[in-house]
Design a protein around this motif. Structure first.
Motif, PDB file in Angstrom:
ATOM      1  N   THR A  31       1.193   2.575  -2.447  1.00  0.00           N
ATOM      2  CA  THR A  31       0.916   3.281  -1.824  1.00  0.00           C
ATOM      3  C   THR A  31      -0.439   3.500  -0.609  1.00  0.00           C
ATOM      4  N   LEU A  32      -0.323   1.828  -0.580  1.00  0.00           N
ATOM      5  CA  LEU A  32      -1.428   1.261  -0.034  1.00  0.00           C
ATOM      6  C   LEU A  32      -0.617   1.218   1.524  1.00  0.00           C
ATOM      7  N   TRP A  33       0.748   1.045   1.839  1.00  0.00           N
ATOM      8  CA  TRP A  33       1.588   1.276   3.445  1.00  0.00           C
ATOM      9  C   TRP A  33       1.965   2.296   3.199  1.00  0.00           C
ATOM     10  N   GLN A  34       1.119   2.853   2.388  1.00  0.00           N
ATOM     11  CA  GLN A  34       2.009   4.658   2.900  1.00  0.00           C
ATOM     12  C   GLN A  34       0.528   5.251   4.091  1.00  0.00           C
ATOM     13  N   MET A  62      -0.737   1.918   7.761  1.00  0.00           N
ATOM     14  CA  MET A  62      -0.806   0.684   7.868  1.00  0.00           C
ATOM     15  C   MET A  62       0.040   0.151   7.438  1.00  0.00           C
ATOM     16  N   ALA A  63       1.452   1.194   7.245  1.00  0.00           N
ATOM     17  CA  ALA A  63       3.074   0.510   7.557  1.00  0.00           C
ATOM     18  C   ALA A  63       3.077   0.229   8.906  1.00  0.00           C
ATOM     19  N   SER A  64       2.594  -0.021   9.846  1.00  0.00           N
ATOM     20  CA  SER A  64       2.433  -1.001  11.098  1.00  0.00           C
ATOM     21  C   SER A  64       2.659  -2.819  10.959  1.00  0.00           C
ATOM     22  N   MET A  65       2.365  -2.361   9.575  1.00  0.00           N
ATOM     23  CA  MET A  65       1.205  -4.122   9.500  1.00  0.00           C
ATOM     24  C   MET A  65       1.822  -4.417   7.890  1.00  0.00           C
ATOM     25  N   GLN A  66       3.059  -3.988   7.697  1.00  0.00           N
ATOM     26  CA  GLN A  66       3.662  -4.548   6.921  1.00  0.00           C
ATOM     27  C   GLN A  66       4.934  -5.639   7.238  1.00  0.00           C
ATOM     28  N   GLY A  67       5.334  -6.179   6.176  1.00  0.00           N
ATOM     29  CA  GLY A  67       6.303  -7.541   6.259  1.00  0.00           C
ATOM     30  C   GLY A  67       5.114  -9.066   6.943  1.00  0.00           C
TER      31      GLY A  67
END
Length: 188
Positions: free
Chosen positions: A54-57, A70-75
């Motif tokens: 959920t955090l990444w969404q 937040m998805a732009s920071m994933q990875g």
């Protein structure tokens, strides 16, 4: 012949004994409670898989009127800092976080300030005291997000370090120190 009847306690002695027993019981309960709290604090805490997903969404209002995803920071490793303009330790640590971002962004580190505040005070504050990292508005729901990330008290400032794998690697309630940032910079 032996007397098997116990001596009668005076009312004064009985009261003193009860107070000692009660004080001992309270002290024991406080000790056990403190030990339980310390044990819980130092146990590894992880988010439920659904909370991490959920955090990444999540999306937050950007200060420019856009949306921060937040998805732009994933990875990549992320330092997520919950702060507010009315929180003195939050404001005091912002220059340290800016330095951390300047020194480590080339190494893949990202920093996001989530303001648990209102848009206008945040804009005014950052106009006077700019930071080098992005800031988005979490508002009051940011307190609940912080709680889901391990900040059960809802205190500020609150910093969460997420590894490249998206998992919580560290948490800190209270102002970060240069030592915290040096230790976190070694993570991936």
């Amino acid at each position: 012949m032996t007397n098997l009847v116990p001596p009668v306690e005076s009312a004064e002695n009985a009261g003193a004994n009860r107070r000692r027993w009660l004080l001992g019981a309270v002290a024991s309960a406080a000790t056990l409670g403190g030990a339980a709290l310390a044990w819980r604090r130092y146990q590894p805490q992880t988010l439920a898989p659904s909370a991490e997903a959920t955090l990444w969404q999540l999306e937050f209002p950007g200060l420019d009127g856009g949306v921060f995803r937040m998805a732009s920071m994933q990875g990549r490793p992320v330092l997520l800092n919950f702060w507010a303009t009315w929180c003195p330790p939050c404001v005091e640590e912002l220059p340290l976080l800016s330095s951390f971002y300047r020194e480590n962004s080339a190494k893949g580190w990202q920093v996001l300030g989530l303001a648990v505040d209102q848009m206008e005070p945040v804009k005014r504050f950052l106009a006077r005291s700019p930071v080098t990292f992005p800031v988005a508005l979490a508002g009051l729901p940011g307190v609940e997000l912080g709680k889901s990330l391990g900040n059960v008290s809802g205190g500020l400032p609150f910093t969460v370090v997420l590894g490249s794998d998206g998992r919580v690697a560290h948490r800190k309630i209270g102002k970060v120190s240069p030592d915290d940032l040096r230790a976190w910079a070694a993570l991936k």
